[in-house]
Scaffold this motif. Structure first.
Motif, PDB file in Angstrom:
ATOM      1  N   HIS A   1       0.833  -1.206   0.000  1.00 59.50           N
ATOM      2  CA  HIS A   1       0.000   0.000   0.000  1.00 59.50           C
ATOM      3  C   HIS A   1       0.870   1.259   0.000  1.00 59.50           C
ATOM      4  N   LYS A   2       2.034   1.177   0.629  1.00 56.75           N
ATOM      5  CA  LYS A   2       2.938   2.322   0.613  1.00 56.75           C
ATOM      6  C   LYS A   2       3.408   2.639  -0.804  1.00 56.75           C
ATOM      7  N   LYS A   3       3.367   1.605  -1.650  1.00 57.66           N
ATOM      8  CA  LYS A   3       3.722   1.796  -3.063  1.00 57.66           C
ATOM      9  C   LYS A   3       2.485   2.140  -3.903  1.00 57.66           C
ATOM     10  N   ASN A   4       1.376   2.416  -3.212  1.00 61.45           N
ATOM     11  CA  ASN A   4       0.095   2.750  -3.873  1.00 61.45           C
ATOM     12  C   ASN A   4      -0.452   1.599  -4.712  1.00 61.45           C
ATOM     13  N   ILE A   5      -0.217   0.369  -4.243  1.00 62.37           N
ATOM     14  CA  ILE A   5      -0.700  -0.818  -4.945  1.00 62.37           C
ATOM     15  C   ILE A   5      -1.782  -1.497  -4.112  1.00 62.37           C
ATOM     16  N   LEU A   6      -2.924  -1.814  -4.727  1.00 58.71           N
ATOM     17  CA  LEU A   6      -3.967  -2.640  -4.112  1.00 58.71           C
ATOM     18  C   LEU A   6      -3.899  -4.031  -4.741  1.00 58.71           C
ATOM     19  N   HIS A   7      -3.988  -5.040  -3.922  1.00 59.59           N
ATOM     20  CA  HIS A   7      -3.915  -6.407  -4.447  1.00 59.59           C
ATOM     21  C   HIS A   7      -5.242  -6.827  -5.077  1.00 59.59           C
ATOM     22  N   ARG A   8      -6.322  -6.661  -4.359  1.00 58.43           N
ATOM     23  CA  ARG A   8      -7.702  -6.886  -4.803  1.00 58.43           C
ATOM     24  C   ARG A   8      -8.078  -8.353  -5.047  1.00 58.43           C
ATOM     25  N   ASP A   9      -7.219  -9.289  -4.645  1.00 59.40           N
ATOM     26  CA  ASP A   9      -7.580 -10.705  -4.803  1.00 59.40           C
ATOM     27  C   ASP A   9      -6.963 -11.545  -3.690  1.00 59.40           C
ATOM     28  N   LEU A  10      -7.199 -11.131  -2.461  1.00 57.42           N
ATOM     29  CA  LEU A  10      -6.713 -11.877  -1.299  1.00 57.42           C
ATOM     30  C   LEU A  10      -7.468 -13.194  -1.173  1.00 57.42           C
ATOM     31  N   LYS A  11      -6.754 -14.310  -1.095  1.00 54.25           N
ATOM     32  CA  LYS A  11      -7.345 -15.629  -0.874  1.00 54.25           C
ATOM     33  C   LYS A  11      -6.239 -16.590  -0.465  1.00 54.25           C
ATOM     34  N   PRO A  12      -6.577 -17.687   0.211  1.00 48.03           N
ATOM     35  CA  PRO A  12      -5.532 -18.622   0.675  1.00 48.03           C
ATOM     36  C   PRO A  12      -4.665 -19.156  -0.452  1.00 48.03           C
ATOM     37  N   GLU A  13      -5.243 -19.297  -1.651  1.00 47.05           N
ATOM     38  CA  GLU A  13      -4.475 -19.817  -2.783  1.00 47.05           C
ATOM     39  C   GLU A  13      -3.374 -18.862  -3.230  1.00 47.05           C
ATOM     40  N   ASN A  14      -3.481 -17.593  -2.852  1.00 49.37           N
ATOM     41  CA  ASN A  14      -2.473 -16.604  -3.234  1.00 49.37           C
ATOM     42  C   ASN A  14      -1.492 -16.305  -2.116  1.00 49.37           C
ATOM     43  N   ILE A  15      -1.536 -17.098  -1.043  1.00 50.48           N
ATOM     44  CA  ILE A  15      -0.592 -16.942   0.069  1.00 50.48           C
ATOM     45  C   ILE A  15       0.226 -18.226   0.151  1.00 50.48           C
TER      46      ILE A  15
ATOM     47  N   GLN B   1     -20.429  -4.215  -4.541  1.00 45.88           N
ATOM     48  CA  GLN B   1     -21.234  -3.055  -4.905  1.00 45.88           C
ATOM     49  C   GLN B   1     -20.789  -2.423  -6.218  1.00 45.88           C
ATOM     50  N   GLY B   2     -19.677  -2.910  -6.784  1.00 46.49           N
ATOM     51  CA  GLY B   2     -19.187  -2.373  -8.044  1.00 46.49           C
ATOM     52  C   GLY B   2     -18.531  -1.026  -7.907  1.00 46.49           C
ATOM     53  N   LEU B   3     -17.950  -0.749  -6.741  1.00 45.86           N
ATOM     54  CA  LEU B   3     -17.284   0.530  -6.500  1.00 45.86           C
ATOM     55  C   LEU B   3     -15.768   0.350  -6.455  1.00 45.86           C
ATOM     56  N   GLU B   4     -15.055   1.460  -6.603  1.00 44.26           N
ATOM     57  CA  GLU B   4     -13.599   1.416  -6.541  1.00 44.26           C
ATOM     58  C   GLU B   4     -13.145   0.978  -5.145  1.00 44.26           C
ATOM     59  N   GLN B   5     -12.163   0.125  -5.120  1.00 45.73           N
ATOM     60  CA  GLN B   5     -11.662  -0.385  -3.845  1.00 45.73           C
ATOM     61  C   GLN B   5     -10.539   0.489  -3.315  1.00 45.73           C
ATOM     62  N   SER B   6     -10.264   0.295  -2.010  1.00 46.51           N
ATOM     63  CA  SER B   6      -9.191   1.041  -1.364  1.00 46.51           C
ATOM     64  C   SER B   6      -8.415   0.092  -0.450  1.00 46.51           C
ATOM     65  N   ARG B   7      -7.504   0.665   0.341  1.00 45.39           N
ATOM     66  CA  ARG B   7      -6.697  -0.144   1.270  1.00 45.39           C
ATOM     67  C   ARG B   7      -7.582  -0.903   2.251  1.00 45.39           C
ATOM     68  N   ARG B   8      -8.667  -0.292   2.654  1.00 39.40           N
ATOM     69  CA  ARG B   8      -9.603  -0.938   3.579  1.00 39.40           C
ATOM     70  C   ARG B   8     -10.117  -2.256   3.009  1.00 39.40           C
ATOM     71  N   ASP B   9     -10.328  -2.336   1.703  1.00 37.96           N
ATOM     72  CA  ASP B   9     -10.909  -3.530   1.097  1.00 37.96           C
ATOM     73  C   ASP B   9      -9.942  -4.711   1.103  1.00 37.96           C
ATOM     74  N   ASP B  10      -8.650  -4.460   0.912  1.00 35.46           N
ATOM     75  CA  ASP B  10      -7.658  -5.531   1.054  1.00 35.46           C
ATOM     76  C   ASP B  10      -7.676  -6.089   2.469  1.00 35.46           C
ATOM     77  N   LEU B  11      -7.788  -5.208   3.459  1.00 35.15           N
ATOM     78  CA  LEU B  11      -7.804  -5.654   4.859  1.00 35.15           C
ATOM     79  C   LEU B  11      -9.085  -6.416   5.187  1.00 35.15           C
ATOM     80  N   GLU B  12     -10.205  -5.984   4.592  1.00 38.59           N
ATOM     81  CA  GLU B  12     -11.460  -6.704   4.806  1.00 38.59           C
ATOM     82  C   GLU B  12     -11.387  -8.107   4.195  1.00 38.59           C
TER      83      GLU B  12
END
Length: 440
Positions: free
Chosen positions: A126-140, A186-197
């Motif tokens: 996030h410090k690099k202004n990057i959102l992952h947007r696909d957090l899941k166990p398969e990606n860890i 909801q089809g809205l732009e995501q933010s850092r909060r959404d990666d954490l959620e």
């Protein structure tokens, strides 16, 4: 076609060894650096899918920007090979689903450590202004004998634009429905909060191996809408039911963030430090060799306890002889020279063969206090032997307690106990029959 041939040499350095997996956007092969021997992951994108090409270029761009973050894949090579778009990174291990299937479930400490490291990884990207947007166990990913995890697959990651307001323009769903944030549904732009959620949903899944909306994941109609609705309507307390309190506290703090707010990552990490702050270093279940050795030792002990410990006369005698040096009474009495006339030569020979010598005998059975005095009197009258060694106990106390414990745990032990009594009776009976014969 987007296949590589086994044995292909890419960039004159990386040799294709075998196919690991394939998905809607391409395939992943195991490769090896022929110079250093290092294992690598070779990703090939489908050329006929324009979206796949965009993913490839996007991921290369993101990985270059994130270069230097230790828990992000290191990009080793990218380019075209036989008209294929290829990207090569270090081989970082297995995903969490692999380890979850292997271990059945993770310990709380293991999941808390996953949470802390993932929050730190998200903070760094996030410090690099990057959102992952696909957090899941398969990606860890994790590796045996390693205390680090890695976040991979930046195919739908993006640079987020710093703005004062969240755009209300509807965009297509982005992510994995099981773990995606409410904003994504909801089809809205995501933010850092959404990666954490999304990370919170991943952690809940690791604890419970299910989520309240799991039954809708295979639905053909309105799947995304139904799952998004459940995430919005079900209280967080209910979603976190069955999980440690720390996880509920985390989800509450994440839910209180607004779209542009910079999370307090250290505070979020501290939520999961409360249970493990007494340890300087916590490792994962799959890399915890001490835990694995402990489980193996417990399994071996359990199997050993189930064995038939007293399955022969010899084993019984050995057990008794261990105690005989500590708990023995010696009884000496006179020899009746006429007593031998009551036995014929065949019987005498049989006795010598059974007992070895008629100078002394160890009697492997236990007498009660009341019967011992009577036996002493009878022995003084009729015995042709010089001494008897009578043990206080037929088995050591430790072995008796062990048998009692095992009897309650396993029916097999009851069978063993019956076998033991049978062997014990047959072992002592020949001597008693001789006494009875003399008395008659």
């Amino acid at each position: 076609m987007y296949e590589l041939q086994l044995g292909d040499l890419i960039g004159n350095v990386y040799k294709v060894k075998k196919l690991l997996s394939q998905g809607s956007f391409g395939r992943v092969y195991l490769g090896r650096n022929i110079e250093s021997g290092m294992k690598v992951a070779i990703k090939v994108e489908k050329q006929e899918i324009k979206r796949g090409q965009l993913r490839h270029y996007q991921q290369v761009k993101i990985l270059k920007k994130l270069r230097g973050i230790s828990q992000v894949p290191q990009l080793l090579w990218h380019g075209k090979h036989n008209e294929f778009q290829v990207m090569i990174t270090k081989m970082l291990g297995f995903d969490l689903i692999y380890f979850l299937k292997k271990h059945k479930r993770f310990s709380n400490e293991c999941i808390f450590n996953i949470a802390q490291q993932m929050i730190e990884i998200l903070e760094n990207i996030h410090k690099k202004n990057i959102l992952h947007r696909d957090l899941k166990p398969e990606n860890i990913l994790g590796k045996r004998h390693s205390d680090q995890i890695y976040l991979i697959d930046y195919g739908i990651a993006k640079d987020f634009v710093k703005s004062k307001k969240q755009s209300q323009v509807k965009i297509p769903f982005i992510g994995t429905s099981r773990y995606a944030s409410i904003t994504a549904h909801q089809g809205l732009e995501q933010s850092r909060r959404d990666d954490l959620e999304s990370l919170g949903y991943v952690l809940i899944y690791l604890f419970k191996q299910k989520l309240p909306w799991s039954n809708y994941e295979n639905s053909e109609y309105d799947r995304l809408e139904r799952i998004g609705q459940l995430k919005s309507e079900i209280p967080l307390k209910e979603i976190c039911e069955g999980c440690p309190q720390q996880l509920y506290n985390y989800m509450i703090q994440v839910a209180e963030l607004n779209h542009q707010q910079v999370p307090n990552y250290q505070k979020l990490k501290s939520i999961f430090q409360s249970k493990i702050n007494h340890k300087q270093h916590v490792i994962f279940d799959w890399s915890n060799t001490q835990l694995a050795n402990s489980k193996s030792s417990q399994d071996r002990t359990k199997n050993n306890l189930k064995q038939n410990k007293y399955d022969s006369v010899q084993q019984i005698k050995l057990s008794i002889e261990k105690m005989s040096s500590r708990h023995l009474h010696t009884i000496t009495f006179h020899v009746d020279s006429n007593a031998s006339s009551c036995f014929n030569s065949q019987q005498s020979s049989s006795m010598q063969h059974s007992f070895g010598s008629h100078q002394s005998v160890q009697v492997d059975f236990m007498n009660s206090d009341s019967s011992e005095h009577t036996q002493k009197q009878e022995i003084n009258k009729i015995s042709t032997f010089e001494a008897f060694l009578i043990t206080d106990d037929i088995m050591p106390i430790k072995d008796q307690l062990q048998l009692m414990e095992l009897e309650n745990q396993d029916l097999e032990i009851k069978h063993t106990l019956l076998h033991y009594h049978s062997v014990y009776y047959n072992f002592k009976n020949p001597f008693q029959s001789l006494l009875q014969l003399r008395m008659n």
